[in-house]
Design a protein around this motif. Structure first.
Motif, PDB file in Angstrom:
ATOM      1  N   THR A 110      26.466  34.426 -16.613  1.00  9.74           N
ATOM      2  CA  THR A 110      26.503  33.245 -15.753  1.00  9.74           C
ATOM      3  C   THR A 110      27.369  32.179 -16.424  1.00  9.74           C
ATOM      4  O   THR A 110      27.674  32.248 -17.622  1.00  9.74           O
ATOM      5  N   THR A 111      27.760  31.181 -15.647  1.00  5.80           N
ATOM      6  CA  THR A 111      28.541  30.089 -16.207  1.00  5.80           C
ATOM      7  C   THR A 111      27.749  29.336 -17.277  1.00  5.80           C
ATOM      8  O   THR A 111      28.321  28.852 -18.256  1.00  5.80           O
ATOM      9  N   GLY A 112      26.417  29.256 -17.106  1.00 10.70           N
ATOM     10  CA  GLY A 112      25.586  28.622 -18.116  1.00 10.70           C
ATOM     11  C   GLY A 112      25.606  29.402 -19.420  1.00 10.70           C
ATOM     12  O   GLY A 112      25.732  28.827 -20.510  1.00 10.70           O
ATOM     13  N   GLU A 113      25.494  30.715 -19.325  1.00 11.47           N
ATOM     14  CA  GLU A 113      25.544  31.559 -20.517  1.00 11.47           C
ATOM     15  C   GLU A 113      26.908  31.462 -21.200  1.00 11.47           C
ATOM     16  O   GLU A 113      27.018  31.607 -22.423  1.00 11.47           O
ATOM     17  N   ALA A 114      27.944  31.219 -20.404  1.00 11.31           N
ATOM     18  CA  ALA A 114      29.294  31.121 -20.942  1.00 11.31           C
ATOM     19  C   ALA A 114      29.593  29.738 -21.531  1.00 11.31           C
ATOM     20  O   ALA A 114      30.681  29.515 -22.068  1.00 11.31           O
ATOM     21  N   GLY A 115      28.634  28.822 -21.408  1.00 13.79           N
ATOM     22  CA  GLY A 115      28.812  27.500 -21.994  1.00 13.79           C
ATOM     23  C   GLY A 115      29.244  26.416 -21.036  1.00 13.79           C
ATOM     24  O   GLY A 115      29.554  25.294 -21.461  1.00 13.79           O
ATOM     25  N   PHE A 116      29.241  26.719 -19.726  1.00 15.66           N
ATOM     26  CA  PHE A 116      29.671  25.741 -18.721  1.00 15.66           C
ATOM     27  C   PHE A 116      28.636  25.654 -17.595  1.00 15.66           C
ATOM     28  O   PHE A 116      28.917  26.023 -16.445  1.00 15.66           O
ATOM     29  N   PRO A 117      27.443  25.142 -17.887  1.00 17.74           N
ATOM     30  CA  PRO A 117      26.366  25.116 -16.883  1.00 17.74           C
ATOM     31  C   PRO A 117      26.655  24.223 -15.678  1.00 17.74           C
ATOM     32  O   PRO A 117      26.014  24.364 -14.638  1.00 17.74           O
ATOM     33  N   ASP A 118      27.618  23.306 -15.805  1.00 14.78           N
ATOM     34  CA  ASP A 118      27.922  22.423 -14.681  1.00 14.78           C
ATOM     35  C   ASP A 118      28.724  23.117 -13.593  1.00 14.78           C
ATOM     36  O   ASP A 118      28.895  22.564 -12.492  1.00 14.78           O
ATOM     37  N   ILE A 119      29.237  24.307 -13.853  1.00 14.51           N
ATOM     38  CA  ILE A 119      29.971  25.047 -12.825  1.00 14.51           C
ATOM     39  C   ILE A 119      28.966  25.892 -12.049  1.00 14.51           C
ATOM     40  O   ILE A 119      28.531  26.955 -12.488  1.00 14.51           O
ATOM     41  N   GLN A 120      28.544  25.368 -10.918  1.00 14.10           N
ATOM     42  CA  GLN A 120      27.592  26.042 -10.039  1.00 14.10           C
ATOM     43  C   GLN A 120      28.175  26.048  -8.630  1.00 14.10           C
ATOM     44  O   GLN A 120      28.488  24.986  -8.084  1.00 14.10           O
ATOM     45  N   ALA A 121      28.331  27.221  -8.057  1.00  9.93           N
ATOM     46  CA  ALA A 121      28.924  27.308  -6.712  1.00  9.93           C
ATOM     47  C   ALA A 121      28.393  28.529  -5.989  1.00  9.93           C
ATOM     48  O   ALA A 121      28.793  29.652  -6.288  1.00  9.93           O
ATOM     49  N   ALA A 122      27.474  28.307  -5.079  1.00 11.93           N
ATOM     50  CA  ALA A 122      26.931  29.389  -4.264  1.00 11.93           C
ATOM     51  C   ALA A 122      27.436  29.247  -2.833  1.00 11.93           C
ATOM     52  O   ALA A 122      27.661  28.132  -2.346  1.00 11.93           O
ATOM     53  N   THR A 123      27.603  30.362  -2.179  1.00 10.73           N
ATOM     54  CA  THR A 123      28.011  30.381  -0.771  1.00 10.73           C
ATOM     55  C   THR A 123      26.855  30.901   0.061  1.00 10.73           C
ATOM     56  O   THR A 123      26.283  31.938  -0.269  1.00 10.73           O
ATOM     57  N   TRP A 124      26.487  30.159   1.111  1.00 11.20           N
ATOM     58  CA  TRP A 124      25.422  30.653   1.979  1.00 11.20           C
ATOM     59  C   TRP A 124      25.962  30.913   3.378  1.00 11.20           C
ATOM     60  O   TRP A 124      27.011  30.411   3.768  1.00 11.20           O
ATOM     61  N   TYR A 125      25.217  31.734   4.122  1.00 12.78           N
ATOM     62  CA  TYR A 125      25.637  32.178   5.454  1.00 12.78           C
ATOM     63  C   TYR A 125      24.454  32.011   6.397  1.00 12.78           C
ATOM     64  O   TYR A 125      23.306  32.307   6.029  1.00 12.78           O
ATOM     65  N   ALA A 126      24.731  31.562   7.615  1.00 10.18           N
ATOM     66  CA  ALA A 126      23.636  31.261   8.531  1.00 10.18           C
ATOM     67  C   ALA A 126      24.113  31.354   9.975  1.00 10.18           C
ATOM     68  O   ALA A 126      25.310  31.447  10.257  1.00 10.18           O
ATOM     69  N   LEU A 127      23.155  31.330  10.884  1.00 12.69           N
ATOM     70  CA  LEU A 127      23.436  31.397  12.318  1.00 12.69           C
ATOM     71  C   LEU A 127      23.130  30.055  12.967  1.00 12.69           C
ATOM     72  O   LEU A 127      22.073  29.466  12.731  1.00 12.69           O
ATOM     73  N   LEU A 128      24.064  29.587  13.796  1.00 12.03           N
ATOM     74  CA  LEU A 128      23.880  28.361  14.562  1.00 12.03           C
ATOM     75  C   LEU A 128      24.378  28.597  15.975  1.00 12.03           C
ATOM     76  O   LEU A 128      25.087  29.570  16.243  1.00 12.03           O
ATOM     77  N   THR A 129      24.011  27.701  16.871  1.00 16.38           N
ATOM     78  CA  THR A 129      24.556  27.725  18.221  1.00 16.38           C
ATOM     79  C   THR A 129      24.909  26.293  18.602  1.00 16.38           C
ATOM     80  O   THR A 129      24.849  25.385  17.756  1.00 16.38           O
ATOM     81  N   THR A 130      25.313  26.073  19.817  1.00 25.57           N
ATOM     82  CA  THR A 130      25.802  24.767  20.239  1.00 25.57           C
ATOM     83  C   THR A 130      24.674  23.740  20.312  1.00 25.57           C
ATOM     84  O   THR A 130      23.565  24.049  20.765  1.00 25.57           O
ATOM     85  N   GLY A 131      24.951  22.538  19.847  1.00 26.12           N
ATOM     86  CA  GLY A 131      23.966  21.473  19.913  1.00 26.12           C
ATOM     87  C   GLY A 131      23.509  21.216  21.344  1.00 26.12           C
ATOM     88  O   GLY A 131      24.333  21.230  22.266  1.00 26.12           O
ATOM     89  N   GLY A 132      22.224  20.983  21.523  1.00 30.78           N
ATOM     90  CA  GLY A 132      21.678  20.751  22.851  1.00 30.78           C
ATOM     91  C   GLY A 132      21.162  22.003  23.530  1.00 30.78           C
ATOM     92  O   GLY A 132      20.624  21.935  24.646  1.00 30.78           O
ATOM     93  N   THR A 133      21.295  23.158  22.875  1.00 30.14           N
ATOM     94  CA  THR A 133      20.753  24.398  23.438  1.00 30.14           C
ATOM     95  C   THR A 133      19.232  24.281  23.546  1.00 30.14           C
ATOM     96  O   THR A 133      18.568  23.780  22.630  1.00 30.14           O
ATOM     97  N   PRO A 134      18.621  24.716  24.666  1.00 29.69           N
ATOM     98  CA  PRO A 134      17.176  24.606  24.833  1.00 29.69           C
ATOM     99  C   PRO A 134      16.408  25.248  23.674  1.00 29.69           C
ATOM    100  O   PRO A 134      16.792  26.318  23.193  1.00 29.69           O
ATOM    101  N   PRO A 135      15.354  24.599  23.205  1.00 28.61           N
ATOM    102  CA  PRO A 135      14.595  25.099  22.058  1.00 28.61           C
ATOM    103  C   PRO A 135      14.073  26.531  22.225  1.00 28.61           C
ATOM    104  O   PRO A 135      13.994  27.277  21.242  1.00 28.61           O
ATOM    105  N   ASP A 136      13.713  26.934  23.462  1.00 28.42           N
ATOM    106  CA  ASP A 136      13.198  28.282  23.638  1.00 28.42           C
ATOM    107  C   ASP A 136      14.289  29.327  23.386  1.00 28.42           C
ATOM    108  O   ASP A 136      14.016  30.415  22.884  1.00 28.42           O
ATOM    109  N   ARG A 137      15.525  28.983  23.696  1.00 28.78           N
ATOM    110  CA  ARG A 137      16.621  29.915  23.433  1.00 28.78           C
ATOM    111  C   ARG A 137      16.943  29.956  21.933  1.00 28.78           C
ATOM    112  O   ARG A 137      17.256  31.012  21.393  1.00 28.78           O
TER     113      ARG A 137
END
Length: 327
Positions: free
Chosen positions: A240-267
């Motif tokens: 890890t970057t921490g083990e390598a001596g640079f703990p401040d280098i943290q960068a994760a990528t996340w993935y998620a599902l969204l739809t258009t704002g205002g879509t009915p809550p049941d959908r």
């Protein structure tokens, strides 16, 4: 009258006789194909994750889920398509830390309001980024990369999947923490960037593991560190970057599902249930994990909405400190 129309009429008459809400029955969701916008070109982790999830959603929703790759502007072009679609749950977005969080922090003007443009559905997973170099770079760890970058003339360059992406912010953070000048070269997606890294036109690249794994195994790029708090099971010997001596280098990528704002809550809830079932499927989960993604289902759409707000709060000082800004 044709047989399908007779059947439909019979169902509606039975529902009415039983006192059921006929309009709701007649407008079951979804009753036609859905559009799934991936705001990056084919070939990168977003595309890999999106296609796995779309297959699972299609199976559970009973309708085709049609992929549309719409890359550009760090994910903003694809996100704009979803933001400006009808709020009916038929247009979906594969969102992520780059296209949603980083983009709104670095771009002073977006063609939509990130706070209201989307209805959060749920998280898919995340993965710490891997820092790799072309084999021509005389570095096998971050300390050696620091020395090589400080002594390079002209400066080393680093790729990103696009201006305003997680890779852009991560690369800028690396140059700051290493105290070395490196030139940013943006691309229209991970695939084109990776091609130039392998060809030796780019020296440094920071990205999620999935699209880089085969090149790492082939030795065409060299991994230096995992930009997270724990090692990746697919690369157990890479620190890890921490083990390598640079703990401040943290960068994760996340993935998620969204739809258009205002879509009915049941959908939104229907989509959430389909997504939860999809990423709980053992085969889909295995394929995501093989690509370096830690599957992290949300407890609810509301819980995921809170996560998005918290992620923006975490990245804001990083982006400001790294000086990443786009007019």
């Amino acid at each position: 009258m044709t047989r399908p129309r007779q059947s439909r009429r019979s169902v509606l008459l039975l529902a009415a006789a039983a006192g059921l809400p006929v309009p709701a029955l007649a407008q079951a969701y979804p009753d036609r194909p859905l559009r799934f916008v991936i705001p990056w070109p084919p070939g990168g982790t977003n595309d890999i994750v999106g296609r796995l999830v779309s297959d699972g959603l299609s199976h559970r929703l009973g309708q085709p889920v049609v992929i549309e790759n719409r890359g550009g502007a760090g994910g903003a072009l694809g996100a704009e398509v979803v933001a400006k679609s009808a709020p009916d749950g038929y247009t979906l977005l594969l969102g992520g830390s780059g296209s949603l969080t980083i983009n709104q922090l670095v771009r002073k003007r977006l063609p939509y309001d990130p706070a209201t443009a989307f209805a959060p559905v749920g998280m898919i997973g995340s993965g710490a980024n891997v820092i790799v170099v072309h084999p021509s770079v005389r570095a096998t760890n971050l300390r050696e990369l620091q020395a090589a970058a400080r002594g390079a003339s002209p400066p080393l360059n680093y790729a990103s999947p696009g201006v305003g992406s997680t890779g852009h912010a991560a690369g800028a953070l690396i140059t700051q923490v290493l105290g070395a000048e490196m030139e940013h070269v943006p691309y229209r997606g991970t695939g084109p960037a990776m091609n130039d890294v392998v060809a030796g036109r780019i020296q440094v690249f920071t990205n999620a593991l999935a699209p880089m794994q085969s090149q790492i195994q082939a030795g065409t790029v060299r991994p230096l560190a995992i930009a997270g708090t724990r090692r990746n099971a697919a690369l157990p010997d890479v620190p890890t970057t921490g083990e390598a001596g640079f703990p401040d280098i943290q960068a994760a990528t996340w993935y998620a599902l969204l739809t258009t704002g205002g879509t009915p809550p049941d959908r939104v809830q229907r989509l959430f249930e389909a997504l939860s079932a999809t990423i709980s499927d053992p085969e889909i989960r295995r394929k995501l994990e093989d690509g370096g993604i830690d599957v992290e289902p949300s407890e609810s759409p509301a819980a995921f909405a809170r996560f998005v707000a918290e992620d923006a709060a975490r990245w804001e000082p990083v982006v400001r400190r790294a000086g990443v800004s786009i007019e």
